[in-house]
Design a protein around this motif. Sequence first.
Motif, mmCIF file in Angstrom:
data_model
loop_
_atom_site.group_PDB
_atom_site.id
_atom_site.type_symbol
_atom_site.label_atom_id
_atom_site.label_comp_id
_atom_site.label_asym_id
_atom_site.label_seq_id
_atom_site.Cartn_x
_atom_site.Cartn_y
_atom_site.Cartn_z
ATOM 1 N N VAL A 1 0.857 -1.175 0.000
ATOM 2 C CA VAL A 1 0.000 0.000 0.000
ATOM 3 C C VAL A 1 0.902 1.236 0.000
ATOM 4 N N ARG A 2 0.584 2.172 -0.881
ATOM 5 C CA ARG A 2 1.367 3.409 -0.942
ATOM 6 C C ARG A 2 1.307 4.086 0.433
ATOM 7 N N PRO A 3 2.459 4.508 0.972
ATOM 8 C CA PRO A 3 2.473 5.102 2.317
ATOM 9 C C PRO A 3 1.472 6.244 2.489
ATOM 10 N N GLU A 4 1.306 7.067 1.486
ATOM 11 C CA GLU A 4 0.392 8.205 1.595
ATOM 12 C C GLU A 4 -1.085 7.795 1.578
ATOM 13 N N MET A 5 -1.378 6.537 1.274
ATOM 14 C CA MET A 5 -2.760 6.054 1.217
ATOM 15 C C MET A 5 -3.140 5.189 2.415
ATOM 16 N N ARG A 6 -2.189 4.836 3.231
ATOM 17 C CA ARG A 6 -2.460 3.916 4.348
ATOM 18 C C ARG A 6 -3.479 4.471 5.332
ATOM 19 N N ASP A 7 -3.461 5.770 5.549
ATOM 20 C CA ASP A 7 -4.430 6.369 6.474
ATOM 21 C C ASP A 7 -5.831 6.453 5.880
ATOM 22 N N ARG A 8 -5.960 6.294 4.578
ATOM 23 C CA ARG A 8 -7.278 6.345 3.941
ATOM 24 C C ARG A 8 -8.011 5.020 4.058
ATOM 25 N N ILE A 9 -7.260 3.907 4.176
ATOM 26 C CA ILE A 9 -7.865 2.567 4.243
ATOM 27 C C ILE A 9 -7.235 1.752 5.380
ATOM 28 N N PRO A 10 -7.233 2.258 6.607
ATOM 29 C CA PRO A 10 -6.498 1.577 7.683
ATOM 30 C C PRO A 10 -6.989 0.165 7.988
ATOM 31 N N ALA A 11 -8.251 -0.130 7.765
ATOM 32 C CA ALA A 11 -8.750 -1.482 8.039
ATOM 33 C C ALA A 11 -8.210 -2.501 7.040
ATOM 34 N N ALA A 12 -7.686 -2.024 5.912
ATOM 35 C CA ALA A 12 -7.230 -2.914 4.847
ATOM 36 C C ALA A 12 -5.724 -3.116 4.813
ATOM 37 N N VAL A 13 -4.994 -2.432 5.688
ATOM 38 C CA VAL A 13 -3.533 -2.483 5.644
ATOM 39 C C VAL A 13 -3.010 -3.447 6.702
ATOM 40 N N HIS A 14 -2.213 -4.432 6.259
ATOM 41 C CA HIS A 14 -1.599 -5.383 7.178
ATOM 42 C C HIS A 14 -0.435 -4.712 7.912
ATOM 43 N N VAL A 15 0.066 -5.335 8.957
ATOM 44 C CA VAL A 15 1.137 -4.746 9.758
ATOM 45 C C VAL A 15 2.404 -4.490 8.942
ATOM 46 N N ASP A 16 2.601 -5.224 7.856
ATOM 47 C CA ASP A 16 3.789 -5.019 7.021
ATOM 48 C C ASP A 16 3.559 -4.003 5.899
ATOM 49 N N GLY A 17 2.394 -3.332 5.913
ATOM 50 C CA GLY A 17 2.111 -2.313 4.906
ATOM 51 C C GLY A 17 1.532 -2.845 3.614
ATOM 52 N N THR A 18 1.194 -4.128 3.595
ATOM 53 C CA THR A 18 0.612 -4.718 2.388
ATOM 54 C C THR A 18 -0.900 -4.867 2.544
ATOM 55 N N SER A 19 -1.522 -5.244 1.459
ATOM 56 C CA SER A 19 -2.954 -5.527 1.456
ATOM 57 C C SER A 19 -3.221 -6.585 0.392
ATOM 58 N N ARG A 20 -4.035 -7.562 0.724
ATOM 59 C CA ARG A 20 -4.409 -8.601 -0.240
ATOM 60 C C ARG A 20 -5.715 -8.172 -0.909
ATOM 61 N N ALA A 21 -5.570 -7.316 -1.891
ATOM 62 C CA ALA A 21 -6.725 -6.687 -2.514
ATOM 63 C C ALA A 21 -7.317 -7.535 -3.640
ATOM 64 N N GLN A 22 -8.624 -7.412 -3.755
ATOM 65 C CA GLN A 22 -9.361 -7.961 -4.883
ATOM 66 C C GLN A 22 -9.707 -6.793 -5.807
ATOM 67 N N THR A 23 -9.630 -7.014 -7.103
ATOM 68 C CA THR A 23 -10.100 -6.001 -8.037
ATOM 69 C C THR A 23 -11.436 -6.448 -8.620
ATOM 70 N N VAL A 24 -12.347 -5.485 -8.775
ATOM 71 C CA VAL A 24 -13.699 -5.764 -9.255
ATOM 72 C C VAL A 24 -13.957 -4.915 -10.489
ATOM 73 N N THR A 25 -14.448 -5.556 -11.535
ATOM 74 C CA THR A 25 -14.825 -4.828 -12.749
ATOM 75 C C THR A 25 -16.344 -4.837 -12.892
#
Length: 184
Positions: A95-119
């Motif tokens: 997760v981009r450092p500047e975006m971590r505060d926008r989606i805090p529930a989605a950020v793992h302790v190592d700064g990553t996120s296992r995101a799904q993309t939806v079309t």
Amino acid sequence: IDYKLVDDIAREVARLLVEDKVVDWFQGGMEAGPRALGNRSILGNPTHRATYGRLNNIKNREQWRPLAPSFLDEKLGEYMTDASSSPFMLRAFLVRPEMRDRIPAAVHVDGTSRAQTVTEKDNPLYYMVIKEFEAITGVPAVMNTSFNLEFEPIVCAPEDAIRTFYSSGADYLAMGDVLISKNS
């Protein structure tokens, strides 16, 4: 059962998520694979860190267990580095450092996120929930975890969805155009 028919279930669910409600989401056909991908999901608001704990509590899971956001496919790169489509939620992105505060529930302790993309093409109704949430909050993602409780398979039939909803701490169940509430 306290329920109402809703003209625009995607908009109503997005509004509830903004209010920090947890919504069990039962739509369309059953999914196959290791993840809930937007038809059998428990949805929450990614903009508040407390959502992370609440969703793990609902599922009676350890608090260290990661949760995943579902992103509009075309917006993932705004939040993640080296982003690419991930419709099956099988990749972790930084997760981009500047975006971590926008989606805090989605950020793992190592700064990553296992995101799904939806079309819109792959899941138009779920896409609209995320799009409506973005219209209200500016964030093109919602939290998504599988619609099941501890030691149970993902819900399959409407009866399973109703039983699981009433056995959990979720606030609402959206099934088709029906919105079920535990509160009269």
